[in-house]
Design a protein around this motif. Structure first.
Motif, short mmCIF file in Angstrom:
data_model
loop_
_atom_site.label_atom_id
_atom_site.label_comp_id
_atom_site.label_asym_id
_atom_site.label_seq_id
_atom_site.Cartn_x
_atom_site.Cartn_y
_atom_site.Cartn_z
N ASP A 1 35.75 44.55 44.77
CA ASP A 1 34.91 44.09 43.66
C ASP A 1 35.75 44.08 42.37
O ASP A 1 36.24 45.12 41.94
N LEU A 2 35.93 42.92 41.78
CA LEU A 2 36.73 42.79 40.57
C LEU A 2 36.25 43.75 39.48
O LEU A 2 37.05 44.30 38.71
N LEU A 3 34.95 43.98 39.41
CA LEU A 3 34.39 44.81 38.35
C LEU A 3 34.56 46.31 38.60
O LEU A 3 34.20 47.12 37.75
N SER A 4 35.13 46.67 39.74
CA SER A 4 35.23 48.09 40.10
C SER A 4 36.37 48.81 39.40
O SER A 4 36.42 50.04 39.40
N HIS B 1 42.21 45.68 45.50
CA HIS B 1 41.59 45.05 44.33
C HIS B 1 42.30 43.74 44.00
O HIS B 1 43.47 43.53 44.33
N SER C 1 38.79 49.57 35.93
CA SER C 1 38.78 49.51 34.47
C SER C 1 39.89 48.57 33.99
O SER C 1 40.81 48.23 34.75
N ASP C 2 39.82 48.17 32.74
CA ASP C 2 40.87 47.33 32.18
C ASP C 2 42.21 48.05 32.24
O ASP C 2 43.26 47.43 32.51
#
Length: 243
Positions: free
Chosen positions: A100-103, A157, A105-106
């Motif tokens: 999941d790309l949103l998993s 990721h 942090s930046d």
């Protein structure tokens, strides 16, 4: 095959496959410069190698943060003080799990890309002058199946996929541009693999079959095979069937 005449640099050798490579190169007689993100991690592997009976003068531990250009330059300068190198192994790259790309942090994304992509370019740039002093220079990069076009089998990721794709593009270009200067650029694209210690006595007791996962031993054998070839033999990459 003995490597007593080789001077080898290995990044991210404080654990896992980098440690395995450092142990195996030393076992073949090579002079090894190993790096880890912390000096303590590098020193532990150095002591482990020395504990196996290797000459302390031929095993060197360095701290190197692949995301920090100044740290990479300092690593190269420390190695340069001892002369040229024959083999550079780009093993370092932070792994980031999660489909999941949103998993992530930046900060995780930035560090994953910086260590795997930018770090590989910076290390290769810093050590290229020392390689060009060798009469048999080789650059080995542990890319990953994630760097292959169309690969979708890993749970890594997206940032890790991006870093490995960048490594693949970099080594492809580098191979073409450095061939005329006698530098072989060798890339490995393994899937996830079993990193059990190939130096353990039990290793040879269990024969491997087509049903078994790829092992660190097999990858080490690929590296040693490629760098052991005559200088007219440029093996550009190793790709592996993935289940």
């Amino acid at each position: 095959m003995a490597f007593a005449h080789l001077r080898v640099v290995i990044t991210a050798a404080g654990r896992d496959f980098g440690r395995t490579l450092a142990l195996r190169f030393a076992a073949r007689g090579a002079e090894v410069h190993l790096s880890a993100r912390t000096p303590e991690a590098a020193a532990r592997v150095r002591e482990e190698i020395i504990g196996q009976g290797h000459d302390p003068a031929r095993v060197h531990a360095h701290a190197c943060d692949l995301t920090d250009p100044a740290s990479v330059r300092a690593f190269a300068a420390a190695v340069a003080a001892r002369g040229h190198i024959d083999v550079l192994v780009n093993n370092g790259a932070r792994y980031q799990h999660g489909p999941d790309l949103l998993s992530a942090s930046d900060e995780d994304v930035v560090e994953t890309l910086a260590s795997g992509a930018t770090g590989t370019v910076l290390v290769t740039k810093a050590f290229l002058p020392l390689l060009l002093e060798s009469d048999r220079p080789d650059i080995v990069t542990m890319v990953s199946g994630c760097g292959e076009h169309g690969n979708h089998r890993s749970d890594a990721h997206d940032a890790f996929y991006a870093a490995k794709s960048a490594q693949a593009g970099f080594t492809e270009t580098l191979s073409r541009r450095l061939r005329g200067r006698g530098v072989r650029v060798i890339s490995l694209y393994p899937p996830d693999f079993d990193n059990h210690d190939p130096l353990s006595p039990a290793w040879e007791e269990a024969p491997r079959t087509a049903k078994d996962p790829l092992t660190a031993q097999s990858l080490v054998d690929c590296v040693f095979f490629a760098i052991g070839q005559p200088r007219d033999c440029f093996i550009k990459s190793f790709h592996f069937e993935q289940v």
